[in-house]
Design a protein around this motif. Structure first.
Motif, PDB file in Angstrom:
ATOM      1  N   VAL A 101       0.966  -1.158   0.017  1.00 54.96           N
ATOM      2  CA  VAL A 101       0.062   0.104   0.029  1.00 54.96           C
ATOM      3  C   VAL A 101       0.892   1.266  -0.005  1.00 54.96           C
ATOM      4  CG1 VAL A 101      -1.764   1.370   1.323  1.00 54.96           C
ATOM      5  CG2 VAL A 101      -1.621  -1.179   1.238  1.00 54.96           C
ATOM      6  N   PRO A 102       0.450   2.036  -0.697  1.00 53.30           N
ATOM      7  CA  PRO A 102       1.415   3.475  -0.863  1.00 53.30           C
ATOM      8  C   PRO A 102       1.562   4.006   0.558  1.00 53.30           C
ATOM      9  CG  PRO A 102      -0.034   3.492  -2.845  1.00 53.30           C
ATOM     10  CD  PRO A 102      -0.488   2.415  -1.704  1.00 53.30           C
ATOM     11  N   ASP A 103       2.603   4.796   0.719  1.00 53.03           N
ATOM     12  CA  ASP A 103       2.853   5.440   1.950  1.00 53.03           C
ATOM     13  C   ASP A 103       2.166   6.733   2.568  1.00 53.03           C
ATOM     14  OD1 ASP A 103       5.827   3.963   2.083  1.00 53.03           O
ATOM     15  OD2 ASP A 103       6.207   5.231   0.145  1.00 53.03           O
ATOM     16  N   LEU A 104       1.375   7.418   1.561  1.00 55.54           N
ATOM     17  CA  LEU A 104       0.659   8.503   2.024  1.00 55.54           C
ATOM     18  C   LEU A 104      -0.559   8.495   1.057  1.00 55.54           C
ATOM     19  CD1 LEU A 104       3.531  11.047   1.893  1.00 55.54           C
ATOM     20  CD2 LEU A 104       2.414  10.349   3.962  1.00 55.54           C
ATOM     21  N   PHE A 105      -1.525   9.077   1.724  1.00 54.52           N
ATOM     22  CA  PHE A 105      -2.837   9.098   1.207  1.00 54.52           C
ATOM     23  C   PHE A 105      -3.335  10.456   1.407  1.00 54.52           C
ATOM     24  CE2 PHE A 105      -7.754   8.123   1.104  1.00 54.52           C
ATOM     25  CZ  PHE A 105      -7.760   8.116  -0.424  1.00 54.52           C
ATOM     26  N   ILE A 106      -4.322  11.306   0.554  1.00 53.81           N
ATOM     27  CA  ILE A 106      -4.751  12.254   0.758  1.00 53.81           C
ATOM     28  C   ILE A 106      -6.181  12.301   0.323  1.00 53.81           C
ATOM     29  CG2 ILE A 106      -4.872  14.783  -0.268  1.00 53.81           C
ATOM     30  CD1 ILE A 106      -1.851  14.539  -1.012  1.00 53.81           C
ATOM     31  N   PRO A 107      -6.987  11.936   1.264  1.00 53.25           N
ATOM     32  CA  PRO A 107      -8.476  11.378   0.874  1.00 53.25           C
ATOM     33  C   PRO A 107      -9.324  12.428   0.249  1.00 53.25           C
ATOM     34  CG  PRO A 107      -7.978  11.168   3.306  1.00 53.25           C
ATOM     35  CD  PRO A 107      -6.925  11.874   2.898  1.00 53.25           C
ATOM     36  N   ALA A 108      -9.140  13.884   0.273  1.00 52.94           N
ATOM     37  CA  ALA A 108     -10.183  14.826  -0.475  1.00 52.94           C
ATOM     38  C   ALA A 108      -9.805  14.585  -1.881  1.00 52.94           C
ATOM     39  CB  ALA A 108      -9.913  16.122   0.052  1.00 52.94           C
ATOM     40  N   TRP A 109      -8.556  14.199  -2.268  1.00 52.61           N
ATOM     41  CA  TRP A 109      -8.094  14.292  -3.816  1.00 52.61           C
ATOM     42  C   TRP A 109      -8.003  12.691  -4.204  1.00 52.61           C
ATOM     43  CZ3 TRP A 109      -3.386  17.847  -2.820  1.00 52.61           C
ATOM     44  CH2 TRP A 109      -3.688  19.179  -2.802  1.00 52.61           C
ATOM     45  N   ARG A 110      -8.409  11.839  -3.384  1.00 51.14           N
ATOM     46  CA  ARG A 110      -8.277  10.357  -3.746  1.00 51.14           C
ATOM     47  C   ARG A 110      -6.761  10.191  -4.455  1.00 51.14           C
ATOM     48  NH1 ARG A 110     -13.404   8.045  -7.096  1.00 51.14           N
ATOM     49  NH2 ARG A 110     -12.016   6.216  -6.612  1.00 51.14           N
ATOM     50  N   LEU A 111      -5.793  10.733  -3.682  1.00 47.96           N
ATOM     51  CA  LEU A 111      -4.639  10.839  -4.130  1.00 47.96           C
ATOM     52  C   LEU A 111      -3.429  10.012  -3.212  1.00 47.96           C
ATOM     53  CD1 LEU A 111      -2.072  11.703  -6.021  1.00 47.96           C
ATOM     54  CD2 LEU A 111      -2.041  13.871  -4.539  1.00 47.96           C
ATOM     55  N   TRP A 112      -2.936   8.857  -3.656  1.00 45.45           N
ATOM     56  CA  TRP A 112      -1.878   8.139  -3.037  1.00 45.45           C
ATOM     57  C   TRP A 112      -0.441   8.472  -3.311  1.00 45.45           C
ATOM     58  CZ3 TRP A 112      -3.945   4.569   0.451  1.00 45.45           C
ATOM     59  CH2 TRP A 112      -5.043   4.224   0.376  1.00 45.45           C
ATOM     60  N   MET A 128       6.365   7.128  -1.626  1.00 47.17           N
ATOM     61  CA  MET A 128       7.847   7.880  -1.699  1.00 47.17           C
ATOM     62  C   MET A 128       9.099   6.790  -1.742  1.00 47.17           C
ATOM     63  SD  MET A 128       7.170  10.879  -1.065  1.00 47.17           S
ATOM     64  CE  MET A 128       8.808  11.424  -0.401  1.00 47.17           C
ATOM     65  N   LYS A 129      10.101   7.101  -2.563  1.00 50.00           N
ATOM     66  CA  LYS A 129      11.342   6.598  -2.677  1.00 50.00           C
ATOM     67  C   LYS A 129      12.290   7.409  -2.434  1.00 50.00           C
ATOM     68  CE  LYS A 129       9.418   2.530  -3.739  1.00 50.00           C
ATOM     69  NZ  LYS A 129       9.306   1.553  -2.831  1.00 50.00           N
TER      70      LYS A 129
END
Length: 121
Positions: free
Chosen positions: A61-72, A75-76
């Protein structure tokens, strides 16, 4: 010194340091938008790993989530970070349900990609 040139080895920031910098910037830049981390990584004992897996932690699962934007955000590190097969599988799934996944090498690239993402919306 070799032939009048100095060779300085610049330390590559860890993924943790890059993510910490990105979250700090994001919370200052978009103060009314929530971002949170998915605590999937890091070393842990077998028993702790089994307990977290039973609670729903899922590798990739990706490191970060921004729910309002449905953006995952995955990070590398600037150099050396690769996307695992489990991460690729999650990215495919998340994109398939209409979410956006950004894979970012370092905080600076992540900032650029987030700004570009917002401009395209």
């Amino acid at each position: 010194k070799e032939m009048g040139m100095t060779h300085e080895l610049q330390r590559i920031p860890t993924e943790h340091e890059e993510q910490r910098e990105l979250v700090r910037w994001f919370r200052q830049t978009y103060a009314d938008v929530r971002i949170f981390a998915i605590p999937n990584g890091g070393g842990r004992s077998k028993s702790a790993g089994a307990r977290l897996k039973a609670e729903g932690v899922s590798a990739g699962v990706p490191d970060l989530f921004i729910p309002a934007w449905r953006l995952w955000i995955e990070m590398k590190r600037i150099k050396g970070g690769t996307v695992s097969p489990q991460q690729k599988d999650w990215h495919t799934y998340l994109r398939g349900i209409g979410d956006t996944v950004l894979v970012c090498k370092g905080a600076a690239e992540a900032k650029e990609q987030i700004i570009k993402f917002r401009e395209e919306k």
